[in-house]
Structures are given as structure tokens and as C-alpha cells.
Design a protein around this motif. Structure first.
Motif, short mmCIF file in Angstrom:
data_model
loop_
_atom_site.label_atom_id
_atom_site.label_comp_id
_atom_site.label_asym_id
_atom_site.label_seq_id
_atom_site.Cartn_x
_atom_site.Cartn_y
_atom_site.Cartn_z
N ASP A 48 29.53 54.91 37.97
CA ASP A 48 29.65 55.40 39.35
C ASP A 48 31.08 55.28 39.87
O ASP A 48 31.42 55.85 40.91
CB ASP A 48 28.73 54.63 40.30
N VAL A 49 31.91 54.50 39.18
CA VAL A 49 33.30 54.31 39.64
C VAL A 49 34.18 55.38 39.02
O VAL A 49 34.30 55.48 37.80
CB VAL A 49 33.82 52.90 39.29
N LYS A 50 34.80 56.19 39.87
CA LYS A 50 35.68 57.26 39.37
C LYS A 50 37.15 56.91 39.51
O LYS A 50 38.00 57.45 38.80
CB LYS A 50 35.40 58.57 40.13
N VAL A 51 37.48 56.05 40.47
CA VAL A 51 38.87 55.64 40.70
C VAL A 51 38.86 54.17 41.12
O VAL A 51 37.95 53.73 41.83
CB VAL A 51 39.54 56.49 41.82
N ILE A 52 39.88 53.43 40.68
CA ILE A 52 40.04 52.03 41.09
C ILE A 52 41.29 51.92 41.95
O ILE A 52 42.35 52.45 41.58
CB ILE A 52 40.17 51.11 39.85
N VAL A 53 41.17 51.25 43.09
CA VAL A 53 42.34 50.97 43.94
C VAL A 53 42.57 49.46 43.91
O VAL A 53 41.64 48.69 44.12
CB VAL A 53 42.11 51.45 45.39
N ILE A 54 43.81 49.06 43.61
CA ILE A 54 44.15 47.63 43.61
C ILE A 54 45.12 47.38 44.77
O ILE A 54 46.09 48.10 44.94
CB ILE A 54 44.75 47.19 42.24
N THR A 55 44.81 46.35 45.57
CA THR A 55 45.67 46.04 46.71
C THR A 55 45.66 44.53 46.96
O THR A 55 45.00 43.78 46.23
CB THR A 55 45.23 46.86 47.95
N GLY A 56 46.42 44.09 47.97
CA GLY A 56 46.47 42.67 48.29
C GLY A 56 45.90 42.43 49.68
O GLY A 56 45.94 43.32 50.53
N SER A 57 45.38 41.23 49.93
CA SER A 57 44.82 40.96 51.26
C SER A 57 45.94 40.50 52.20
O SER A 57 46.97 39.98 51.77
CB SER A 57 43.70 39.94 51.18
N GLY A 58 45.71 40.70 53.48
CA GLY A 58 46.70 40.31 54.48
C GLY A 58 47.72 41.40 54.68
O GLY A 58 47.72 42.42 53.96
#
Ligand code: COA
Length: 260
Positions: A48-58
Motif C-alpha cells: 500500500d506504500v507508494k512513496v516514503i517521506v523522511i523528515t525530522g521532528s521539531g
């Protein structure tokens, strides 16, 4: 699966992985690297996952680097192992995932943080982002692929200068030299990544994986990227997605890719 140092959330075909150690500016300690490996693997395995977004909190940091407190007393052997394990578990792993990975750089991306962003398939940044590989200021060099991926993205001369000066560039400079593809406000960063993800999702996931593989092949030593492209191109003709994509075009309808 529950994690201590990261958050992972999937909605509308997008898995968002957020590094969540804001009090340490999301620095990558060993536990976080292991958790990221698991989260990226789980997202890549999820149909079901077509794209992954990686980010940081804050609002301050994407990732302010590898966790300096963990390796400050390492030996030569331990240092080498740190780089080898990190590259295998996270940085090369992400670069070679078959699911597209977008890094949403929301603040400081330094050292291992910029290396993680560069391992992603491409990057968008908020206007407060600052990027650099300051390792030589600590008496070490980038060890998570930075000496290779930075010159690939910005050219050898710019990479040499950024690494030797241990300097930081802002988001607009990063845009100018091709390190990031787009710059927007902090509020609009994740919506922008999601907007690009939704465009990606209209296309064949199988063909996208093949394209990632062919593009990456051109950056591997001893691999002929053109030959890799021919092989991946041929493989596409045996997929259901190819049949659907071509039939949909010929029948003047929107393709509904089965992802096989
Ligand atoms: N490793 C471990 N801890 C880190 C870290 C890292 N790479 N980057 C930041 N932190 C920690 C700080 O030690 C501090 O922890 P504390 O509150 O327990 O003392 C906390 O995160 C906040 O950082 P601080 O330095 O106080 O924030 P700042 O706004 O004054 O400065 C930076 C921000 C990014 C300029 C600064 O944190 C920095 O230079 N970090 C290291 C960058 C680096 O060299 N990265 C490459 C590592 S190989």
C-alpha cells in the motif's frame, strides 16, 4: 511496530518516517539507525506504500548528524565498522530501495543528516534548512557516503569546498547547486512532499522501481548504466503494469496499475 526514536505513519499511499529525538536535534545514534532500517524495510515491503517521506521532528533540525557522544572514544577498527554498518543498514539501503524516498529537510541537515537526505532519491527543503558535512571540524571525514554522494549531486569542486571548510549552506544555495529540488516554507514542506508523492503515485510502481535501479546503476563503479537500463527496459515488457499502461493509453482511459 512501535519505535522509541522515530515515528512511522502511513496514509494515502505515503509512509512518513519522522526522526524523533528533538532534544538532540534528531542526531543519529545506533538505536535510531536500527529503527530507521526497520521502518524503511516495513514501508518498502508494504504494497500500500507508494512513496516514503523522511523528515525530522521539531522546527529546528532534520538531523544534526551522527550522534557524536556515541563514537567519541572509538578505535580505528570501531570507526571503520561504524561507517560500514551504517552504510549497509541505512544509507545504501535507502538509496537502493525500490519505493521512492523523498527527504523533506526541515532544518539542520549536517553530517549523517545530510548523508541521509542525499541517500534519499531526491530532496525538498524548508527555507530555514541549513546543510553541510562538518566532519573535518571533528577530525574525521563523512563516513555514511557523503564523500561520494555530495560530489555526485553538486559537482566535485563544490563538494571539496563544502567538506574542507566544514561550512553550511542555506536552502536557497542548496537549490542553486542542485542539492535540493525545491524550497518552500516550513508549513508547506510536508504538503509539498505529498504533492510530489501524489504525482509519482499516478505512475507504475514497477516501472518506477526499474527506473531507480537503472539510474543508480550509472553511479556504481564497474557497472554499465546503459546496459542496466536496457535490461530494466526489457523487463518492463513482461509486467502487468506495462500491459495496463499501454492499453489504457490506446483506449484513451486512465491507467489503473496493478503494481506487478
Ligand atoms: N551528536 C550528538 N548530540 C548532538 C548533535 C550530534 N551530532 N547535534 C546536536 N546535539 C545535541 C547537543 O549536544 C545538545 O544536547 P544537550 O542539550 O544535551 O547539550 C542538543 O543537541 C542541542 O544542540 P545545541 O548544540 O545546543 O544547539 P545549537 O542551536 O546551539 O547548535 C548545531 C545547533 C546544529 C549548530 C550544533 O548542535 C552542532 O554543531 N551539532 C553538531 C553538528 C555536527 O558536527 N554534525 C556532524 C556529526 S558527524
Amino acid at each position: 511496530m512501535s519505535y522509541t526514536n522515530i515515528l512511522s505513519d502511513t496514509a494515502n499511499g505515503i509512509a512518513t518516517i519522522t526522526i524523533n529525538r528533538p532534544s538532540k536535534l534528531n542526531a543519529l545514534n545506533s538505536a535510531t539507525i536500527h529503527e530507521l532500517h526497520e521502518a524503511f524495510k516495513a514501508a518498502d515491503d508494504d504494497n500500500d506504500v507508494k512513496v516514503i517521506v523522511i523528515t525530522g521532528s521539531g522546527e529546528k533540525a532534520f538531523v544534526a548528524g551522527a550522534d557524536i557522544s556515541e563514537f567519541a572514544d572509538f578505535s580505528e577498527e570501531e570507526g571503520g565498522k561504524l561507517a560500514a554498518q551504517g552504510q549497509a543498514l541505512l544509507f545504501d539501503f535507502v538509496a537502493n530501495l525500490s519505493t521512492p524516498v523523498i527527504a523533506a529537510v526541515n532544518g539542520f541537515a549536517l553530517g549523517g543528516g545530510l548523508e541521509l537526505a542525499m541517500a534519499a532519491h531526491f530532496r525538498v527543503a524548508s527555507d530555514n534548512a541549513k546543510m553541510g558535512l562538518p566532519e573535518v571540524s571533528l577530525g574525521v571525514i563523512p563516513g555514511y557516503g557523503g564523500t561520494q554522494r555530495l560530489p555526485q549531486l553538486v559537482g566535485k569542486g563544490r563538494a571539496m569546498e563544502l567538506i574542507m571548510t566544514a561550512g553550511m549552506i542555506d536552502a536557497n544555495k542548496a537549490l542553486e547547486c542542485g542539492l535540493v529540488n525545491h524550497v518552500t516554507t516550513q508549513e508547506e514542506l510536508i504538503p509539498l512532499a505529498e504533492k510530489i508523492a501524489s504525482k509519482i503515485m499516478r505512475n507504475s510502481p514497477v516501472a518506477i522501481s526499474a527506473a531507480i535501479s537503472a539510474i543508480n546503476a550509472g553511479f556504481e563503479t564497474g557497472v554499465d548504466g546503459f546496459k542496466a537500463e536496457i535490461k530494466q527496459f526489457g523487463n518492463c515488457f513482461g509486467t502487468e503494469d506495462f500491459k495496463e499502461g499501454t492499453q489504457a493509453f490506446l483506449n484513451k482511459r486512465k491507467a489503473d496499475f496493478p503494481g506487478k
